[in-house]
Scaffold this motif. Structure first.
Motif, PDB file in Angstrom:
ATOM      1  N   VAL A 138      34.476  40.391  48.845  1.00  0.00           N
ATOM      2  CA  VAL A 138      33.992  40.224  47.468  1.00  0.00           C
ATOM      3  C   VAL A 138      33.327  41.507  46.983  1.00  0.00           C
ATOM      4  CG1 VAL A 138      32.227  39.077  46.071  1.00  0.00           C
ATOM      5  CG2 VAL A 138      33.773  37.714  47.491  1.00  0.00           C
ATOM      6  N   ALA A 139      32.483  42.089  47.825  1.00  0.00           N
ATOM      7  CA  ALA A 139      31.812  43.334  47.436  1.00  0.00           C
ATOM      8  C   ALA A 139      32.823  44.432  47.140  1.00  0.00           C
ATOM      9  CB  ALA A 139      30.852  43.772  48.534  1.00  0.00           C
ATOM     10  N   ALA A 140      33.862  44.528  47.967  1.00  0.00           N
ATOM     11  CA  ALA A 140      34.891  45.551  47.752  1.00  0.00           C
ATOM     12  C   ALA A 140      35.654  45.311  46.449  1.00  0.00           C
ATOM     13  CB  ALA A 140      35.855  45.573  48.936  1.00  0.00           C
ATOM     14  N   LEU A 141      36.040  44.064  46.197  1.00  0.00           N
ATOM     15  CA  LEU A 141      36.809  43.763  44.982  1.00  0.00           C
ATOM     16  C   LEU A 141      35.990  44.035  43.723  1.00  0.00           C
ATOM     17  CD1 LEU A 141      38.695  40.492  45.969  1.00  0.00           C
ATOM     18  CD2 LEU A 141      39.587  42.825  45.849  1.00  0.00           C
ATOM     19  N   GLU A 142      34.706  43.748  43.778  1.00  0.00           N
ATOM     20  CA  GLU A 142      33.867  44.023  42.614  1.00  0.00           C
ATOM     21  C   GLU A 142      33.767  45.517  42.349  1.00  0.00           C
ATOM     22  OE1 GLU A 142      30.900  40.182  42.322  1.00  0.00           O
ATOM     23  OE2 GLU A 142      30.232  41.890  43.539  1.00  0.00           O
ATOM     24  N   LYS A 143      33.722  46.318  43.407  1.00  0.00           N
ATOM     25  CA  LYS A 143      33.659  47.768  43.215  1.00  0.00           C
ATOM     26  C   LYS A 143      35.010  48.327  42.775  1.00  0.00           C
ATOM     27  CE  LYS A 143      29.723  48.693  46.209  1.00  0.00           C
ATOM     28  NZ  LYS A 143      29.204  49.454  47.389  1.00  0.00           N
ATOM     29  N   ILE A 144      36.071  47.779  43.296  1.00  0.00           N
ATOM     30  CA  ILE A 144      37.418  48.242  42.919  1.00  0.00           C
ATOM     31  C   ILE A 144      37.682  48.012  41.437  1.00  0.00           C
ATOM     32  CG2 ILE A 144      39.882  47.715  43.190  1.00  0.00           C
ATOM     33  CD1 ILE A 144      39.189  47.129  46.183  1.00  0.00           C
ATOM     34  N   THR A 145      37.300  46.847  40.952  1.00  0.00           N
ATOM     35  CA  THR A 145      37.626  46.458  39.576  1.00  0.00           C
ATOM     36  C   THR A 145      36.501  46.685  38.575  1.00  0.00           C
ATOM     37  OG1 THR A 145      36.842  44.191  39.928  1.00  0.00           O
ATOM     38  CG2 THR A 145      39.164  44.672  40.448  1.00  0.00           C
ATOM     39  N   GLY A 146      35.260  46.773  39.063  1.00  0.00           N
ATOM     40  CA  GLY A 146      34.121  46.857  38.150  1.00  0.00           C
ATOM     41  C   GLY A 146      33.837  45.544  37.456  1.00  0.00           C
ATOM     42  N   VAL A 147      34.382  44.452  38.002  1.00  0.00           N
ATOM     43  CA  VAL A 147      34.227  43.122  37.400  1.00  0.00           C
ATOM     44  C   VAL A 147      33.581  42.193  38.420  1.00  0.00           C
ATOM     45  CG1 VAL A 147      35.432  41.147  36.371  1.00  0.00           C
ATOM     46  CG2 VAL A 147      36.278  43.477  35.979  1.00  0.00           C
ATOM     47  N   ARG A 148      32.626  41.402  37.972  1.00  0.00           N
ATOM     48  CA  ARG A 148      31.978  40.441  38.862  1.00  0.00           C
ATOM     49  C   ARG A 148      33.001  39.438  39.382  1.00  0.00           C
ATOM     50  NH1 ARG A 148      27.125  37.505  36.005  1.00  0.00           N
ATOM     51  NH2 ARG A 148      28.698  35.852  35.757  1.00  0.00           N
ATOM     52  N   ILE A 149      32.861  39.011  40.636  1.00  0.00           N
ATOM     53  CA  ILE A 149      33.921  38.225  41.271  1.00  0.00           C
ATOM     54  C   ILE A 149      34.204  36.908  40.571  1.00  0.00           C
ATOM     55  CG2 ILE A 149      32.409  37.041  42.907  1.00  0.00           C
ATOM     56  CD1 ILE A 149      35.969  38.401  43.573  1.00  0.00           C
ATOM     57  N   ASP A 150      33.190  36.234  40.030  1.00  0.00           N
ATOM     58  CA  ASP A 150      33.465  34.974  39.351  1.00  0.00           C
ATOM     59  C   ASP A 150      34.346  35.196  38.127  1.00  0.00           C
ATOM     60  OD1 ASP A 150      31.060  36.280  38.412  1.00  0.00           O
ATOM     61  OD2 ASP A 150      30.678  34.532  37.160  1.00  0.00           O
ATOM     62  N   ARG A 151      34.094  36.285  37.420  1.00  0.00           N
ATOM     63  CA  ARG A 151      34.903  36.594  36.234  1.00  0.00           C
ATOM     64  C   ARG A 151      36.299  37.056  36.640  1.00  0.00           C
ATOM     65  NH1 ARG A 151      29.964  39.899  33.272  1.00  0.00           N
ATOM     66  NH2 ARG A 151      28.724  38.043  32.701  1.00  0.00           N
ATOM     67  N   LEU A 152      36.379  37.801  37.726  1.00  0.00           N
ATOM     68  CA  LEU A 152      37.670  38.295  38.187  1.00  0.00           C
ATOM     69  C   LEU A 152      38.561  37.140  38.639  1.00  0.00           C
ATOM     70  CD1 LEU A 152      39.351  40.834  38.818  1.00  0.00           C
ATOM     71  CD2 LEU A 152      38.309  40.835  41.105  1.00  0.00           C
ATOM     72  N   VAL A 153      38.004  36.201  39.397  1.00  0.00           N
ATOM     73  CA  VAL A 153      38.787  35.048  39.851  1.00  0.00           C
ATOM     74  C   VAL A 153      39.197  34.174  38.672  1.00  0.00           C
ATOM     75  CG1 VAL A 153      38.688  32.920  41.199  1.00  0.00           C
ATOM     76  CG2 VAL A 153      37.847  35.045  42.186  1.00  0.00           C
ATOM     77  N   ARG A 154      38.316  34.043  37.695  1.00  0.00           N
ATOM     78  CA  ARG A 154      38.682  33.269  36.509  1.00  0.00           C
ATOM     79  C   ARG A 154      39.842  33.927  35.772  1.00  0.00           C
ATOM     80  NH1 ARG A 154      33.899  32.520  32.517  1.00  0.00           N
ATOM     81  NH2 ARG A 154      34.216  34.759  32.315  1.00  0.00           N
ATOM     82  N   GLU A 155      39.809  35.253  35.689  1.00  0.00           N
ATOM     83  CA  GLU A 155      40.879  35.985  34.998  1.00  0.00           C
ATOM     84  C   GLU A 155      42.213  35.888  35.738  1.00  0.00           C
ATOM     85  OE1 GLU A 155      42.174  40.655  34.408  1.00  0.00           O
ATOM     86  OE2 GLU A 155      40.032  40.171  34.596  1.00  0.00           O
ATOM     87  N   LYS A 156      42.170  35.978  37.057  1.00  0.00           N
ATOM     88  CA  LYS A 156      43.400  36.071  37.843  1.00  0.00           C
ATOM     89  C   LYS A 156      43.927  34.732  38.352  1.00  0.00           C
ATOM     90  CE  LYS A 156      43.464  40.569  37.580  1.00  0.00           C
ATOM     91  NZ  LYS A 156      44.477  41.253  36.726  1.00  0.00           N
ATOM     92  N   VAL A 157      43.025  33.736  38.539  1.00  0.00           N
ATOM     93  CA  VAL A 157      43.461  32.508  39.204  1.00  0.00           C
ATOM     94  C   VAL A 157      43.064  31.248  38.459  1.00  0.00           C
ATOM     95  CG1 VAL A 157      43.339  31.150  41.345  1.00  0.00           C
ATOM     96  CG2 VAL A 157      43.408  33.643  41.463  1.00  0.00           C
ATOM     97  N   THR A 158      41.791  30.948  38.405  1.00  0.00           N
ATOM     98  CA  THR A 158      41.393  29.640  37.877  1.00  0.00           C
ATOM     99  C   THR A 158      41.690  29.494  36.385  1.00  0.00           C
ATOM    100  OG1 THR A 158      39.105  30.402  37.559  1.00  0.00           O
ATOM    101  CG2 THR A 158      39.634  29.309  39.635  1.00  0.00           C
ATOM    102  N   GLY A 159      41.573  30.585  35.642  1.00  0.00           N
ATOM    103  CA  GLY A 159      41.911  30.526  34.222  1.00  0.00           C
ATOM    104  C   GLY A 159      43.383  30.249  33.989  1.00  0.00           C
TER     105      GLY A 159
END
Length: 416
Positions: A220-241
């Motif tokens: 999670v820490a790595a993905l947040e740094k890679i994208t600059g997006v908080r993980i809850d928002r990133l997962v919502r954008e890519k999966v749950t949304g």
């Protein structure tokens, strides 16, 4: 935090540690997946919901599934059971049995903690980022996690597939002692990672397999740094949304959206309510999720079929190179480095058992399973809570296994 086919099932002070662990390998639980805002509430405080019991007269298959669920609830002394079964996305049965609390019937739309289901969503998010060429699975993580020992040898694939060799804090006796003493404590990632990082690695990164919740805290820490997006928002954008999982969301506090399915456990020796114990220890902030049974079934279908992924990424989800790894060595006992076989192995945030693709969170009185059988397009979602006499272990798995035996007798959902 999650029970899986391969999990060391240690037993801390009687039931305490074992249930808290449910981490048995694969098992993973965790918290997160932020999503759309809650629906408007009615005067009784309940949100509007389309997750309701199957209406009308049940057909033969639905009736059999319901009868099996009722019998399992009685046999296992469960407090409540929520169930949803779909075939090719079409509802077979949605129902809830038992009570949330004394005098309060369980309902299908009641929310519960989904733990390691978040790991499946995070891994799918990672694979989507790979498809977008924003990162590669075999990129080492020193750019994003420079303070992690062996960071120049550990890859994103290793973190997501549990092949780093890091110890698991959830099975650490010192961690368990603190967790049992204060289940309301709010844990931070540095506090959690301090437990595994005080040990040497079980093996050279990438050379074997062992479950560790630390891997997903770091991923999670790595993905947040890679994208600059908080993980809850990133997962919502890519999966749950994209999947329309409006009731699968992250919480940064122990809150559970209303209506909540209440949980009870004997983890600390006394049968007590555990609904609002703090789940911050289960994974990284932003990935601590709650859901309801309809979203869980939809998640099972979408993740298990690779709906959001290319065929190549889906194959990687099911086997990122873990099959054949594991097995006891001089430095890692076989109870830790569990053998990964074609029939039972950990994929990328999912567990594969006899063709089923699943996740099975179990902790703090909550137990659940999302399972999908691609060959039959069959999705089974079960959530269960305990009475004082419920057997140890993830009993949602036991209920799901009985349903699977009816609907897919040639494909046993045999996780243990």
């Amino acid at each position: 935090m999650t029970d899986t086919p391969h999990s060391p099932r240690t037993r801390p002070r009687k039931r305490s540690r074992r249930a808290l662990l449910c981490a048995a390998l694969l098992a993973l639980t965790v918290q997160t997946t932020a999503v759309a805002p809650a629906l408007a509430e009615g005067p009784d405080g309940r949100g509007g919901s389309d997750c309701v019991r199957t209406e009308g007269r049940l057909d033969g298959t639905a009736r059999k599934v319901l009868d099996i669920t009722r019998a399992a609830k009685a046999d296992l002394d469960l407090n409540a059971v929520q169930v949803r079964v779909t075939i090719d996305g079409r509802e077979v049965l949605t129902d809830a049995l038992g009570e949330s609390m004394t005098g309060v019937p369980a309902e299908p739309d009641m929310h519960f903690r989904a733990g390691s289901v978040a790991f499946a969503h995070i891994s799918t998010t990672l694979l989507r980022l790979v498809e977008e060429r924003r990162v590669r699975l075999d990129d080492t993580v020193e750019r994003w996690l420079p303070d992690l020992p062996e960071a120049d040898r550990i890859t994103l694939r290793m973190l997501a597939s549990n092949t780093t060799g890091l110890h698991d804090y959830v099975t650490d006796p010192d961690f368990l002692t603190e967790l049992v003493a204060n289940p309301f404590r709010a844990w931070t990632p540095p506090e959690l990672l301090a437990f595994p990082l005080r040990h040497s690695f079980w093996y050279e990164p990438g050379s074997s397999w062992s479950y560790s919740h630390a891997n997903y805290v770091l991923l999670v820490a790595a993905l947040e740094k890679i994208t600059g997006v908080r993980i809850d928002r990133l997962v919502r954008e890519k999966v749950t949304g994209p999947l329309g999982l409006r009731d699968t969301r992250n919480n940064f506090t122990p809150e559970i959206p209303r209506p909540a399915l209440h949980a009870f456990t004997s983890d600390r020796g006394l049968y007590e309510e555990s609904t609002f114990w703090n789940p911050s220890w289960t994974t990284a902030p932003g990935a601590v999720v709650t859901t309801h049974i309809c979203d869980l079934a939809r998640s099972a279908q979408a993740i298990g079929s690779g709906e959001l992924l290319s065929p190549r990424s889906y194959r990687t989800l099911l086997d990122p190179g873990t099959v054949g790894l594991g097995g006891g060595t001089a430095t890692c006992p076989e109870t830790i480095c569990l053998k990964q076989t074609e029939a039972k192995h950990f994929g990328l945030g999912v567990i594969v058992v006899n063709g089923w693709v699943l996740q099975n969170p179990s902790f703090s009185g909550y137990a659940a399973i999302q399972a999908y059988l691609p060959s039959k397009r069959l999705a089974i979602a079960v959530s269960a809570t305990k009475t004082a006499t419920t057997p140890d272990g993830n009993q949602a798995e036991a209920v799901a296994a009985r349903i699977a035996a009816l609907l897919a007798p040639g494909d046993p959902l045999a996780i243990d």
